[in-house]
Design a protein around this motif. Sequence first.
Motif, PDB file in Angstrom:
ATOM      1  N   LEU A  45       0.819  -1.208   0.000  1.00  0.00           N
ATOM      2  CA  LEU A  45       0.000   0.000   0.000  1.00  0.00           C
ATOM      3  C   LEU A  45       0.857   1.265   0.000  1.00  0.00           C
ATOM      4  N   ALA A  46       1.926   1.272   0.793  1.00  0.00           N
ATOM      5  CA  ALA A  46       2.807   2.449   0.834  1.00  0.00           C
ATOM      6  C   ALA A  46       3.470   2.679  -0.517  1.00  0.00           C
ATOM      7  N   SER A  47       3.896   1.607  -1.150  1.00  0.00           N
ATOM      8  CA  SER A  47       4.536   1.715  -2.461  1.00  0.00           C
ATOM      9  C   SER A  47       3.561   2.252  -3.505  1.00  0.00           C
ATOM     10  N   ASN A  48       2.349   1.732  -3.513  1.00  0.00           N
ATOM     11  CA  ASN A  48       1.351   2.200  -4.487  1.00  0.00           C
ATOM     12  C   ASN A  48       0.906   3.632  -4.189  1.00  0.00           C
ATOM     13  N   LEU A  56       7.088   7.484   1.820  1.00  0.00           N
ATOM     14  CA  LEU A  56       6.286   6.267   1.652  1.00  0.00           C
ATOM     15  C   LEU A  56       7.114   5.124   1.065  1.00  0.00           C
ATOM     16  N   LEU A  57       8.046   5.431   0.165  1.00  0.00           N
ATOM     17  CA  LEU A  57       8.932   4.389  -0.366  1.00  0.00           C
ATOM     18  C   LEU A  57       9.845   3.827   0.728  1.00  0.00           C
ATOM     19  N   VAL A  58      10.337   4.691   1.606  1.00  0.00           N
ATOM     20  CA  VAL A  58      11.165   4.227   2.730  1.00  0.00           C
ATOM     21  C   VAL A  58      10.329   3.342   3.663  1.00  0.00           C
ATOM     22  N   VAL A  59       9.106   3.764   3.961  1.00  0.00           N
ATOM     23  CA  VAL A  59       8.207   2.949   4.794  1.00  0.00           C
ATOM     24  C   VAL A  59       7.968   1.599   4.127  1.00  0.00           C
ATOM     25  N   SER A  60       7.734   1.613   2.821  1.00  0.00           N
ATOM     26  CA  SER A  60       7.516   0.370   2.076  1.00  0.00           C
ATOM     27  C   SER A  60       8.729  -0.558   2.190  1.00  0.00           C
ATOM     28  N   LEU A  61       9.921   0.005   2.041  1.00  0.00           N
ATOM     29  CA  LEU A  61      11.133  -0.812   2.136  1.00  0.00           C
ATOM     30  C   LEU A  61      11.336  -1.366   3.547  1.00  0.00           C
ATOM     31  N   LEU A  62      11.049  -0.550   4.559  1.00  0.00           N
ATOM     32  CA  LEU A  62      11.165  -1.039   5.943  1.00  0.00           C
ATOM     33  C   LEU A  62      10.161  -2.164   6.214  1.00  0.00           C
TER      34      LEU A  62
END
Length: 186
Positions: free
Chosen positions: A27-30, A105-111
Amino acid sequence: MAKKDEIDTTTNLLYAVCAISYLGAMLASNKALQWVSYPTQVLGKSAKPIPVMVMGVLFAHKKYPLAKYFCVVLISLGVALVVYKDSKAAKGADSDRSFGVGELLLVVSLLLDGTTGMIQSRMRAAHSTKSYDMMLKMNMWSVLWLGILMAFGEFSDFISFANRNPHVFTNILLFGLLSALGQVKL
């Protein structure tokens, strides 16, 4: 690796938490696509093995050979070079901005990707979790969590969209079947 005669003792709580981290990453990535270009998102997600390995080392006590670290860095750099190979892509819509919501959001997605990998590693090591059990239960919990999320806001939008585009159900069914087949055969 789990042996055939070992019993899978993985709790539903672990599957539920792992499914939340998996869905959160997706979801964060999208959602990041609202603020960053698609090439930027691809570049960010190409670094996915880095947090997966870091979280695995820090929390799942995994050990990787030096060659694996080298390969992961090379792959990430290779994707960066391909995505931004010409000045047109590098000077796109994102070039005049600093670090913002999309990048966060990309950093959150990666974490969250790293968290998912770490939880799955621990499940395999501590509970003899088998691959097919993990796929089935992760998908079941993911569907449950998505159902809950849809019930709190997205469901009416989905029904409205599906009424306007009834072929979407066939596409969803085909996507699900082919995804399952791909997980089993690959």
